[in-house]
Enzyme design. Structure first.
Site, PDB file in Angstrom:
ATOM      1  N   THR A  44      59.531  53.820  25.002  1.00 41.77           N
ATOM      2  CA  THR A  44      59.920  55.152  25.465  1.00 41.77           C
ATOM      3  C   THR A  44      61.061  55.678  24.606  1.00 41.77           C
ATOM      4  O   THR A  44      62.024  54.959  24.317  1.00 41.77           O
ATOM      5  CB  THR A  44      60.342  55.124  26.940  1.00 41.77           C
ATOM      6  OG1 THR A  44      59.253  54.640  27.726  1.00 41.77           O
ATOM      7  CG2 THR A  44      60.725  56.507  27.423  1.00 41.77           C
ATOM      8  N   LEU A 101      65.804  52.360  29.016  1.00 41.72           N
ATOM      9  CA  LEU A 101      64.537  52.986  28.660  1.00 41.72           C
ATOM     10  C   LEU A 101      63.602  51.897  28.173  1.00 41.72           C
ATOM     11  O   LEU A 101      64.036  50.929  27.525  1.00 41.72           O
ATOM     12  CB  LEU A 101      64.721  54.047  27.561  1.00 41.72           C
ATOM     13  CG  LEU A 101      65.298  55.402  27.967  1.00 41.72           C
ATOM     14  CD1 LEU A 101      65.460  56.285  26.734  1.00 41.72           C
ATOM     15  CD2 LEU A 101      64.423  56.099  28.993  1.00 41.72           C
ATOM     16  N   ASP A 102      62.328  52.053  28.471  1.00 40.72           N
ATOM     17  CA  ASP A 102      61.352  51.085  27.966  1.00 40.72           C
ATOM     18  C   ASP A 102      61.425  51.025  26.448  1.00 40.72           C
ATOM     19  O   ASP A 102      61.821  51.988  25.782  1.00 40.72           O
ATOM     20  CB  ASP A 102      59.943  51.477  28.400  1.00 40.72           C
ATOM     21  CG  ASP A 102      59.831  51.654  29.908  1.00 40.72           C
ATOM     22  OD1 ASP A 102      60.662  51.061  30.624  1.00 40.72           O
ATOM     23  OD2 ASP A 102      58.940  52.395  30.351  1.00 40.72           O
ATOM     24  N   THR A 103      60.989  49.914  25.898  1.00 39.95           N
ATOM     25  CA  THR A 103      61.029  49.749  24.446  1.00 39.95           C
ATOM     26  C   THR A 103      60.246  50.841  23.732  1.00 39.95           C
ATOM     27  O   THR A 103      60.671  51.367  22.703  1.00 39.95           O
ATOM     28  CB  THR A 103      60.490  48.368  24.057  1.00 39.95           C
ATOM     29  OG1 THR A 103      61.246  47.354  24.743  1.00 39.95           O
ATOM     30  CG2 THR A 103      60.600  48.138  22.559  1.00 39.95           C
ATOM     31  N   HIS A 142      59.859  51.324  34.642  1.00 35.89           N
ATOM     32  CA  HIS A 142      58.574  51.945  34.266  1.00 35.89           C
ATOM     33  C   HIS A 142      58.086  52.924  35.329  1.00 35.89           C
ATOM     34  O   HIS A 142      56.881  53.070  35.538  1.00 35.89           O
ATOM     35  CB  HIS A 142      57.502  50.876  34.040  1.00 35.89           C
ATOM     36  CG  HIS A 142      57.882  49.802  33.078  1.00 35.89           C
ATOM     37  ND1 HIS A 142      58.167  50.039  31.757  1.00 35.89           N
ATOM     38  CD2 HIS A 142      58.039  48.458  33.254  1.00 35.89           C
ATOM     39  CE1 HIS A 142      58.471  48.905  31.148  1.00 35.89           C
ATOM     40  NE2 HIS A 142      58.400  47.922  32.037  1.00 35.89           N
TER      41      HIS A 142
END
Length: 354
Positions: free
Chosen positions: A222, A218-220, A303
């Site tokens: 998110t 997961l994105d930082t 992303h």
């Protein structure tokens, strides 16, 4: 005449008393005479008279039939003590007697005991399906199968490393695998260790005995569901495009949004690394120009949701992953780690044909 009459009267009374006394003497002949009350003795203890009354403080209180500790009876002869030399010779004779005999094999206590492996109900209990009795009831209800065959008899033995065990059609993780779901907060890096010292996923599982790794990323910034496990094959399949495991996201965007936004996302958005298509889209909530939309897709490119919505003209302010396959976020708080249930693990394995 008076004198003779009075003499008869006195003589009658005398004969009555004398007859009574003679009767007592005649009845007492041939057996011992009972003592009169004034002649009885009320002694207690070893020297008590046999004619005295029974007393609880007599011989019975000192170890008799009804009370008190019994004294050990002293026998006239005692067994002689055996010497050490005698015991050693007896032990040597016993060894020589049984030296040439084969070991006696005891009979099996239950059918199928010669088989290898563990009992099925024990394997199910260790996997978390309840007590052994509860697992036996699962077998009686024909809900358990081994290698595709429904098991009906108790005591079936299985090899957890080789046999495939299922309950209600869902595979049982019979080995020492662990499965967790973490609600990742924003700002946490999706790695187990970070050389720069930032907060990462490994900070949430530092007290685990076995090494865990994350399933996907997961994105930082998110938030939401990310899975942690030590089951390598399951983690590989969950992230492989072949199995197409779906992920669901909630995205906060600013509108107004056109009615055909969902159709555009489902038809595909052209990105620099190819087309990206959503499996499902819907508007969850609208407050003025602020929209909360739900996007479901099976791709796992970096992303991917942010890039798709930005390319469509709606940059994402906040993104939360609410589901990874059958595992949903629910009311799990941010930063909380929870162990997946056996049913959830079975659904995950069913999702990727394990």
């Amino acid at each position: 005449m008076r004198s003779s009459g009075s003499g008869r009267n006195s003589g009658g009374r005398g004969n009555y008393r004398g007859a009574g006394n003679n009767r007592d003497e005649r009845q007492g002949q041939g057996r011992p005479r009972k003592p009169r009350p004034e002649e009885r003795r009320y002694d207690v203890g070893p020297g008590a008279s046999q004619d005295g009354p029974k007393s609880g403080r007599g011989s019975a209180a000192r170890g008799g039939a009804k009370g008190g500790p019994k004294k050990p009876q002293q026998s006239g002869r005692t067994a002689p003590a055996r010497s050490r030399e005698y015991e050693a010779r007896a032990e040597e004779r016993n060894r020589e007697r049984y030296a040439g005999k084969k070991d006696i094999k005891l009979p099996k206590t239950f059918p199928g005991a010669e088989q290898e492996g563990e009992r099925l109900q024990k394997v199910l209990a260790r996997a978390g399906y309840g007590s052994r009795r509860a697992c036996e009831e699962l077998i009686e209800q024909a809900r358990v199968e081994v290698n595709g065959e429904i098991v009906l008899e108790q005591g079936r033995r299985v090899d957890p490393e080789k046999d495939e065990v299922k309950v209600d059609g869902l595979t049982v993780a019979t080995q020492s695998y662990q499965f967790f779901s973490l609600n990742k907060p924003a700002g946490v890096v999706s790695t187990m260790e970070d050389p720069e010292g930032r907060q990462c996923l490994g900070d949430y599982v530092t007290n685990r005995e076995t090494r865990l790794f994350h399933v996907g990323r997961l994105d930082t910034e998110t938030e939401g569901v990310i899975l942690l496990t030590n089951h390598g094959e399951l983690a590989h399949r969950l992230t492989h495009p072949k199995y197409g495991v779906k992920k669901t996201y909630l995205a906060a965007i600013v509108g107004p949004i056109p009615r055909d936004l969902g159709k555009r996302l489902k038809d595909g958005i052209q990105l620099e690394d190819g087309y990206a298509r959503a499996d499902h889209f819907r508007v969850v909530e609208q407050t003025g120009k602020n929209y909360l939309v739900e996007v479901t897709l099976h791709e796992g490119r970096k992303h991917i949701v942010r890039r798709m919505l930005a390319e469509a003209g709606f940059p994402v302010d906040k993104l939360v992953r609410t589901a990874f396959g059958p595992i949903t976020l629910g009311d799990q708080k941010s930063g909380w780690l929870r162990r997946l249930s056996n049913t959830e693990v079975g659904m995950l394995m069913q999702e990727v044909d394990l």
